[in-house]
Design a protein around this motif. Structure first.
Motif, short mmCIF file in Angstrom:
data_model
loop_
_atom_site.label_atom_id
_atom_site.label_comp_id
_atom_site.label_asym_id
_atom_site.label_seq_id
_atom_site.Cartn_x
_atom_site.Cartn_y
_atom_site.Cartn_z
N LEU A 63 -12.91 81.95 1.12
CA LEU A 63 -14.28 82.34 0.86
C LEU A 63 -14.93 82.89 2.12
CD1 LEU A 63 -15.44 79.12 -1.05
CD2 LEU A 63 -14.88 81.32 -2.09
N ILE A 64 -15.91 83.75 1.96
CA ILE A 64 -16.70 84.23 3.09
C ILE A 64 -17.80 83.22 3.36
CG2 ILE A 64 -18.31 86.02 3.86
CD1 ILE A 64 -16.70 88.00 2.15
N GLY A 65 -18.05 82.94 4.63
CA GLY A 65 -19.13 82.02 4.99
C GLY A 65 -18.68 81.01 6.02
N ARG A 66 -19.50 79.99 6.18
CA ARG A 66 -19.28 78.99 7.22
C ARG A 66 -18.40 77.86 6.72
NH1 ARG A 66 -23.67 77.08 11.38
NH2 ARG A 66 -22.95 79.04 12.17
N THR A 75 -17.29 80.78 11.12
CA THR A 75 -17.76 81.66 10.05
C THR A 75 -16.69 82.70 9.76
OG1 THR A 75 -20.06 81.37 10.70
CG2 THR A 75 -19.56 83.29 9.36
N VAL A 76 -16.32 82.79 8.50
CA VAL A 76 -15.39 83.82 8.04
C VAL A 76 -16.26 84.94 7.51
CG1 VAL A 76 -13.59 84.39 6.38
CG2 VAL A 76 -13.59 82.15 7.49
N THR A 77 -16.09 86.14 8.07
CA THR A 77 -16.96 87.25 7.70
C THR A 77 -16.34 88.20 6.68
OG1 THR A 77 -16.19 88.53 9.60
CG2 THR A 77 -18.20 87.20 9.88
N GLN A 78 -15.03 88.13 6.48
CA GLN A 78 -14.42 89.02 5.50
C GLN A 78 -13.11 88.41 5.05
OE1 GLN A 78 -13.78 92.99 6.94
NE2 GLN A 78 -13.12 93.75 4.97
N VAL A 79 -12.89 88.41 3.74
CA VAL A 79 -11.63 87.96 3.17
C VAL A 79 -11.09 89.11 2.34
CG1 VAL A 79 -10.52 86.34 1.58
CG2 VAL A 79 -12.33 85.55 3.10
N THR A 106 -6.86 87.22 5.66
CA THR A 106 -8.22 87.23 6.20
C THR A 106 -8.23 88.21 7.35
OG1 THR A 106 -8.39 84.92 5.61
CG2 THR A 106 -10.04 85.76 7.13
N GLU A 146 -11.02 89.33 9.22
CA GLU A 146 -11.99 89.22 10.31
C GLU A 146 -12.61 87.83 10.30
OE1 GLU A 146 -16.08 91.39 11.60
OE2 GLU A 146 -14.60 92.58 10.56
N ILE A 147 -12.41 87.10 11.37
CA ILE A 147 -12.94 85.74 11.47
C ILE A 147 -13.67 85.62 12.79
CG2 ILE A 147 -12.36 83.30 11.62
CD1 ILE A 147 -9.86 83.89 10.01
#
Length: 133
Positions: free
Chosen positions: A75-78, A110-114, A126, A128-129
């Protein structure tokens, strides 16, 4: 910490988790995962830890003697990671000391893109993290 008569009451030191991004390859497909490692805490008998996903779901809650944990983000988010060192309150080999669990420690990333790439093993990559503390 305090002392009563000849008994020392000691709170364990808090673990110091380090978050890193790792890559691995499975069936020709590269994927990313988040790994947390920490040094052993003196007198700890184990660690209670878990990940909290961006949607609030707690996952992989466990008590373990290992000093690492990992999760593959989906998931994207924290993402939060919480850990606490656990104590053996009384130990006959250490008669004059009584130990208490450490305070809990939290780290987050924070994951910014999956990016889902279709494959036979349906792995998630993934792309971009970012790590935020």
């Amino acid at each position: 910490d305090f002392k009563i008569n000849d008994i020392n009451y000691i709170t364990l030191k808090e673990p110091e988790p380090e978050l890193t991004i790792k890559t691995d390859e499975e069936e020709g497909q590269e994927f990313y995962y988040l790994e947390v490692e920490w040094e052993p805490v003196e007198s700890a008998t184990g660690y209670y830890h878990y990940f909290e996903k961006p949607n609030g779901t707690i996952t992989d809650a466990q008590v373990s003697t290992e000093t690492f944990a990992s999760i593959e983000p989906d998931l994207i988010g924290r993402y939060g990671f919480k850990i606490q060192a656990l104590a053996d309150t009384f130990n006959n080999e250490d008669y004059n000391n009584r130990y208490f669990d450490s305070k809990g420690v939290s780290k987050s990333i924070t994951v910014t893109q999956v990016v889902d790439e279709p494959s036979e093993n349906e792995g998630v990559t993934t792309s971009e993290i970012t790590i935020e503390e």
